[in-house]
Design a protein around this motif. Structure first.
Motif, PDB file in Angstrom:
ATOM      1  N   TYR A   1      -2.373  62.052   2.747  1.00  0.00           N
ATOM      2  CA  TYR A   1      -2.481  62.643   4.285  1.00  0.00           C
ATOM      3  C   TYR A   1      -1.458  62.282   4.999  1.00  0.00           C
ATOM      4  O   TYR A   1      -0.999  61.000   5.055  1.00  0.00           O
ATOM      5  N   ILE A   2      -0.732  63.067   5.724  1.00  0.00           N
ATOM      6  CA  ILE A   2       0.532  62.864   6.408  1.00  0.00           C
ATOM      7  C   ILE A   2       0.216  63.361   8.159  1.00  0.00           C
ATOM      8  O   ILE A   2      -0.243  64.380   8.075  1.00  0.00           O
ATOM      9  N   CYS A   3       0.624  62.247   8.883  1.00  0.00           N
ATOM     10  CA  CYS A   3       0.643  63.141  10.189  1.00  0.00           C
ATOM     11  C   CYS A   3       1.992  63.088  10.881  1.00  0.00           C
ATOM     12  O   CYS A   3       2.963  62.513  10.386  1.00  0.00           O
ATOM     13  N   SER A   4       2.236  63.824  11.737  1.00  0.00           N
ATOM     14  CA  SER A   4       3.420  63.828  12.403  1.00  0.00           C
ATOM     15  C   SER A   4       3.141  64.224  14.190  1.00  0.00           C
ATOM     16  O   SER A   4       2.077  64.259  14.403  1.00  0.00           O
ATOM     17  N   ALA A   5       3.956  63.656  14.794  1.00  0.00           N
ATOM     18  CA  ALA A   5       3.845  63.621  16.307  1.00  0.00           C
ATOM     19  C   ALA A   5       5.022  64.414  17.054  1.00  0.00           C
ATOM     20  O   ALA A   5       6.229  64.085  16.529  1.00  0.00           O
ATOM     21  N   ARG A   6       4.792  65.226  17.809  1.00  0.00           N
ATOM     22  CA  ARG A   6       5.836  65.939  18.656  1.00  0.00           C
ATOM     23  C   ARG A   6       6.282  65.061  19.829  1.00  0.00           C
ATOM     24  O   ARG A   6       5.070  64.825  20.824  1.00  0.00           O
ATOM     25  N   VAL A   7       7.316  64.513  20.136  1.00  0.00           N
ATOM     26  CA  VAL A   7       7.717  64.226  21.410  1.00  0.00           C
ATOM     27  C   VAL A   7       7.486  65.199  22.485  1.00  0.00           C
ATOM     28  O   VAL A   7       7.704  66.232  22.480  1.00  0.00           O
ATOM     29  N   SER A   8       6.794  64.484  23.691  1.00  0.00           N
ATOM     30  CA  SER A   8       6.041  65.274  24.616  1.00  0.00           C
ATOM     31  C   SER A   8       7.584  65.910  25.477  1.00  0.00           C
ATOM     32  O   SER A   8       8.306  65.083  25.672  1.00  0.00           O
ATOM     33  N   GLY A   9       7.433  67.199  25.706  1.00  0.00           N
ATOM     34  CA  GLY A   9       8.700  67.675  26.472  1.00  0.00           C
ATOM     35  C   GLY A   9       9.669  68.529  25.408  1.00  0.00           C
ATOM     36  O   GLY A   9      10.463  69.141  25.823  1.00  0.00           O
ATOM     37  N   PHE A  10       9.530  67.971  24.041  1.00  0.00           N
ATOM     38  CA  PHE A  10      10.458  68.807  23.164  1.00  0.00           C
ATOM     39  C   PHE A  10       9.576  69.284  22.301  1.00  0.00           C
ATOM     40  O   PHE A  10       8.758  68.857  21.539  1.00  0.00           O
ATOM     41  N   THR A  11       9.909  70.768  22.069  1.00  0.00           N
ATOM     42  CA  THR A  11       9.044  71.609  21.127  1.00  0.00           C
ATOM     43  C   THR A  11       9.738  71.698  19.833  1.00  0.00           C
ATOM     44  O   THR A  11       8.963  72.127  18.828  1.00  0.00           O
ATOM     45  N   ASP A  12      10.879  71.196  19.446  1.00  0.00           N
ATOM     46  CA  ASP A  12      11.372  71.318  18.104  1.00  0.00           C
ATOM     47  C   ASP A  12      11.339  70.184  17.386  1.00  0.00           C
ATOM     48  O   ASP A  12      11.902  70.456  16.120  1.00  0.00           O
ATOM     49  N   THR A  13      11.205  69.226  17.682  1.00  0.00           N
ATOM     50  CA  THR A  13      11.036  68.057  16.602  1.00  0.00           C
ATOM     51  C   THR A  13       9.629  67.218  16.559  1.00  0.00           C
ATOM     52  O   THR A  13       9.289  66.974  17.373  1.00  0.00           O
ATOM     53  N   GLN A  14       9.446  67.073  15.060  1.00  0.00           N
ATOM     54  CA  GLN A  14       8.393  66.354  14.874  1.00  0.00           C
ATOM     55  C   GLN A  14       8.619  65.085  14.058  1.00  0.00           C
ATOM     56  O   GLN A  14       9.677  65.315  13.131  1.00  0.00           O
ATOM     57  N   TYR A  15       8.008  63.793  14.259  1.00  0.00           N
ATOM     58  CA  TYR A  15       8.132  62.765  13.556  1.00  0.00           C
ATOM     59  C   TYR A  15       7.045  62.292  12.456  1.00  0.00           C
ATOM     60  O   TYR A  15       6.023  62.480  13.078  1.00  0.00           O
ATOM     61  N   PHE A  16       7.616  62.306  11.384  1.00  0.00           N
ATOM     62  CA  PHE A  16       6.434  61.928  10.460  1.00  0.00           C
ATOM     63  C   PHE A  16       5.887  60.516   9.950  1.00  0.00           C
ATOM     64  O   PHE A  16       7.102  59.594  10.219  1.00  0.00           O
ATOM     65  N   GLY A  17       4.693  60.501   9.795  1.00  0.00           N
ATOM     66  CA  GLY A  17       4.392  58.894   9.426  1.00  0.00           C
ATOM     67  C   GLY A  17       4.514  58.880   8.012  1.00  0.00           C
ATOM     68  O   GLY A  17       5.134  59.951   7.179  1.00  0.00           O
ATOM     69  N   PRO A  18       4.209  57.610   7.532  1.00  0.00           N
ATOM     70  CA  PRO A  18       4.769  57.392   6.118  1.00  0.00           C
ATOM     71  C   PRO A  18       3.560  57.884   5.178  1.00  0.00           C
ATOM     72  O   PRO A  18       3.706  57.810   3.936  1.00  0.00           O
ATOM     73  N   GLY A  19       2.453  58.423   5.759  1.00  0.00           N
ATOM     74  CA  GLY A  19       1.344  59.004   4.812  1.00  0.00           C
ATOM     75  C   GLY A  19       0.404  57.788   4.477  1.00  0.00           C
ATOM     76  O   GLY A  19       0.651  56.762   4.511  1.00  0.00           O
ATOM     77  N   THR A  20      -0.830  58.419   3.983  1.00  0.00           N
ATOM     78  CA  THR A  20      -1.962  57.588   3.643  1.00  0.00           C
ATOM     79  C   THR A  20      -2.649  58.373   2.139  1.00  0.00           C
ATOM     80  O   THR A  20      -2.811  59.481   2.224  1.00  0.00           O
ATOM     81  N   ARG A  21      -2.422  57.357   1.335  1.00  0.00           N
ATOM     82  CA  ARG A  21      -2.943  57.758   0.033  1.00  0.00           C
ATOM     83  C   ARG A  21      -4.406  57.538  -0.320  1.00  0.00           C
ATOM     84  O   ARG A  21      -4.886  56.315  -0.048  1.00  0.00           O
ATOM     85  N   LEU A  22      -5.228  58.501   0.065  1.00  0.00           N
ATOM     86  CA  LEU A  22      -6.743  58.345  -0.383  1.00  0.00           C
ATOM     87  C   LEU A  22      -7.263  58.667  -1.524  1.00  0.00           C
ATOM     88  O   LEU A  22      -6.905  59.999  -2.141  1.00  0.00           O
ATOM     89  N   THR A  23      -7.970  57.758  -2.224  1.00  0.00           N
ATOM     90  CA  THR A  23      -8.359  58.083  -3.432  1.00  0.00           C
ATOM     91  C   THR A  23      -9.921  57.926  -3.357  1.00  0.00           C
ATOM     92  O   THR A  23     -10.415  56.856  -2.980  1.00  0.00           O
ATOM     93  N   VAL A  24     -10.909  58.802  -3.963  1.00  0.00           N
ATOM     94  CA  VAL A  24     -12.228  58.799  -3.587  1.00  0.00           C
ATOM     95  C   VAL A  24     -12.734  58.511  -5.160  1.00  0.00           C
ATOM     96  O   VAL A  24     -12.227  59.842  -6.112  1.00  0.00           O
ATOM     97  N   LEU A  25     -13.586  57.702  -5.512  1.00  0.00           N
ATOM     98  CA  LEU A  25     -14.180  57.542  -6.833  1.00  0.00           C
ATOM     99  C   LEU A  25     -15.375  58.245  -7.106  1.00  0.00           C
ATOM    100  O   LEU A  25     -16.052  58.534  -5.992  1.00  0.00           O
TER     101      LEU A  25
END
Lengths: 116, 115
Positions: free
Chosen positions: A92-116
């Protein structure tokens, strides 16, 4: 540059439990955050768009009652996978858009989820 | 609706050789176009983007891409591959006129570098 963090970086849980993943913009405010899901060797699929102070907008086919999104502040959005099952195991990866700028998203490093 | 097609799920080149990763898009409005790189078990890093203006865009790590409207393409190139370039590369497109534009990703191309 803009930095986005995610916590935890990986999590293992039992089937039927709920897991919360945090996404934070560390040095900027983000009115909009996005949540993606990535299966092994596949592309990122947008799950939902998270807007600060309002309900998230979910993509078609994504269960909003299963994937709860809260964007309570301009620097934090959370994704809670409720009653997780093995098929929810993914990156699962999230990204955030800088307020006021519509064209650039910055991505997080991700979260690896394992469900047993 | 916007869509992105990356030709070739896997590309292998020799170290020092030219890298060419292909991307074609469809969009009903002038697009913003992106290339992202993803290393194993990591998030995405923006390589470069095209919004308006000069159609040849230079990015980080020696990569560049050219927006060709007539061909609806945005291919990624690098003159000389380095071992550290081995990664997954994603082409993406977004709307230009929405305050909360979604990004649509291509299926990705895995780049391998042969010694």
């Amino acid at each position: 540059g803009a930095v986005v963090s995610q916590h935890p970086s990986w999590v293992i849980c039992k089937s039927g439990t709920s897991v919360k993943i945090e996404c934070r913009s560390l040095d900027f405010q983000a009115t909009t955050m996005f949540w993606y899901r990535q299966f092994p060797k596949q592309s990122l699929m947008l799950m939902a768009t998270s807007n600060e102070g309002s309900k998230a907008t979910y993509e078609q086919g994504v269960e909003k009652d299963k994937f709860l999104i809260n964007h309570a502040s301009l620097t934090l959005s959370t994704l809670t996978v409720t009653s997780a099952h093995p098929e929810d195991s993914s990156f699962y990866i999230c990204s955030a858009r800088v307020s006021g700028f519509t064209d650039t998203q910055y991505f997080g490093p991700g979260t690896r989820l394992t469900v047993l | 609706a916007q869509s992105v097609t990356q030709l070739g799920s896997h590309v292998s080149v020799s170290e020092g050789a030219l890298v060419l990763l292909r991307c074609n898009y469809s969009s009903s409005v002038p697009p913003y176009l992106f290339w992202y790189v993803q290393y194993p078990n990591q998030g995405l890093q923006l390589l470069l983007k095209y919004t308006t203006g000069a159609t040849l865009v230079k990015g980080i790590n020696g990569f560049e891409a050219e927006f060709k409207k007539s061909e609806t393409s945005f291919h990624l190139t690098k003159p000389s591959a380095h071992m550290s370039d081995a990664a997954e590369y994603f082409c993406a497109v977004s709307l230009t006129r929405s305050s909360a534009s979604k990004i649509i990703f291509g299926s990705g191309t895995r780049l391998s570098i042969r010694p």
